[in-house]
Design an enzyme around this catalytic site. Structure first.
Site, short mmCIF file in Angstrom:
data_model
loop_
_atom_site.label_atom_id
_atom_site.label_comp_id
_atom_site.label_asym_id
_atom_site.label_seq_id
_atom_site.Cartn_x
_atom_site.Cartn_y
_atom_site.Cartn_z
N LYS A 109 11.01 -4.23 -6.63
CA LYS A 109 9.66 -4.81 -6.55
C LYS A 109 9.05 -4.79 -7.95
O LYS A 109 8.16 -4.02 -8.26
CB LYS A 109 8.81 -4.02 -5.56
CG LYS A 109 9.34 -4.18 -4.13
CD LYS A 109 8.41 -3.58 -3.09
CE LYS A 109 8.89 -3.93 -1.69
NZ LYS A 109 7.99 -3.46 -0.64
N LYS A 194 1.14 -6.80 -6.05
CA LYS A 194 0.51 -5.75 -5.23
C LYS A 194 0.57 -4.40 -5.94
O LYS A 194 -0.30 -3.55 -5.75
CB LYS A 194 1.11 -5.69 -3.83
CG LYS A 194 2.62 -5.46 -3.78
CD LYS A 194 2.98 -4.05 -3.47
CE LYS A 194 4.43 -3.80 -3.76
NZ LYS A 194 4.88 -2.47 -3.43
N ARG A 258 3.02 5.22 -5.59
CA ARG A 258 3.04 5.73 -6.97
C ARG A 258 2.05 4.98 -7.84
O ARG A 258 1.44 5.55 -8.74
CB ARG A 258 4.42 5.52 -7.57
CG ARG A 258 5.51 6.25 -6.86
CD ARG A 258 6.83 5.73 -7.35
NE ARG A 258 7.83 6.00 -6.34
CZ ARG A 258 9.09 5.68 -6.48
NH1 ARG A 258 9.49 5.05 -7.55
NH2 ARG A 258 9.95 5.97 -5.53
N ASN A 259 1.92 3.67 -7.59
CA ASN A 259 1.02 2.87 -8.42
C ASN A 259 -0.44 3.29 -8.21
O ASN A 259 -1.21 3.38 -9.15
CB ASN A 259 1.23 1.38 -8.12
CG ASN A 259 2.58 0.91 -8.62
OD1 ASN A 259 2.78 0.73 -9.81
ND2 ASN A 259 3.53 0.76 -7.70
#
EC number: 1.1.1.94
Length: 331
Positions: A109, A194, A258-259
């Site tokens: 991703k 995203k 995590r983001n």
């Protein structure tokens, strides 16, 4: 009916481990390329990945491990790439085996830095893999939950509907529902964006904006994503489908994201460097932000959230001021 043949996983992180768990349950045999021989030795001894998702147990007799990417690429028909996007080119540098006759599934991703291509486009242009041999895995899918066997919906995208269905059948199971799509490039771009929007959500959370605002942020984010996808890759798609909106929501809200965690640290005042060191795991959205900003400089879609995150991460803008300006652009 298309058959996926024998399947190999390329990558050794948490998402790779979750996908391997799902595939091997169905096929009873997988190839698995991991870069480090010491990790492979530990995995064989312990029966689980020594570094990620250590509660996911495997029968190692069902796994053909190798640190030789060429052998795995030569011996297997379907290759599932699950490395962080910034490292993809380094793994592929070692590869001399042609890929054009393989079925390539990308579960990455992210975007390929320098090239600014989503992964399927990179394999098509650089490795001459035909679009009919390229697929991607999308949808809201934290690896931690897949390993806990929590209900998850995945979308398998490929230009060839039969091949998409064949791979969907391999990953489907009691706790994994699947559907197929032809929008591989749209799904890959959505997955990059995203992550950027999840960093924005984290920054706002770190700055003590509440749930009311988070909902407005993500509503604006899905509109921004839709504008970009329509400009860059017009196709029949419903942006409120789980592979677009669902993936955005889980990444924006979940404690496993995590983001979002990375963004939250930035909002609390960490520098980018110290947040990255403390995270230990890679926040793909950090790299994705720069790539998307560069891509958008060519097509000029109105993307205030992307711009704000870029300014905070790369232009050292004050997060408080940057988000305040962003709130004024929202409706």
């Amino acid at each position: 009916m298309h058959n996926c043949g024998n399947i190999a996983i390329i990558g050794g992180g948490s998402w790779a481990t979750a996908i391997a768990k799902v595939v091997v349950k169905h096929t009873r045999h997988i190839g698995w390329y991991m870069r480090r021989d010491d990790r492979i030795a530990d995995f064989k001894r312990l029966g689980h990945n020594p570094a990620y998702l250590t509660t996911a147990l495997f029968n190692v007799n069902e796994i053909d491990f190798s640190s030789d990417i060429n052998r795995i690429a030569h011996d297997y028909d379907t290759l599932v790439f699950v490395t962080p996007s910034p490292y993809l080119k380094n793994h592929l540098k070692k590869l001399h085996t042609p890929l054009y006759d393989k079925f390539i599934v990308t579960a990455i991703k992210g975007i390929v830095p320098d090239e600014n291509l989503v992964v399927s486009e990179y394999f098509h242009r650089v490795w001459e893999v035909p679009y009919a041999h390229l697929a991607c895995i999308g949808g809201p899918s934290h690896s931690e939950e897949i390993v806990l066997e929590r209900l998850t919906y995945l979308t398998i995208a490929c230009a060839d509907a039969e091949k998409a269905q064949a791979f969907a059948d391999v990953v489907a199971g009691e706790y994994i529902k699947t559907k197929t799509s032809a929008d591989i490039v749209g799904i890959e771009y959505a997955a990059v964006l995203k992550n950027v929007y999840a960093i924005a959500a984290g920054i706002c959370n770190g700055l003590k904006y509440g749930d009311n605002f988070q909902a407005v942020l993500l509503s604006n984010a899905i509109q921004e994503m839709n504008r970009f996808l329509t400009a860059v890759y017009p196709a029949q798609r419903s942006i409120d489908d789980s592979v677009y909106l669902g993936d955005l929501l889980v990444t924006g809200y979940s404690k496993f994201s995590r983001n979002r965690t990375f963004g939250k640290m930035i909002g609390k005042g960490y520098s980018v460097k110290s947040a990255q060191i403390e995270m230990e795991m890679i926040a793909e959205g950090y790299f994705g932000t720069k790539c998307m900003k560069e891509i958008n400089s060519q097509i000029h879609v109105e993307m205030p959230i992307l711009d704000a995150v870029y300014n905070i991460l790369y232009a050292r803008s004050n997060p408080q001021i940057e988000i305040k300006l962003l709130t004024e652009s929202f409706r």
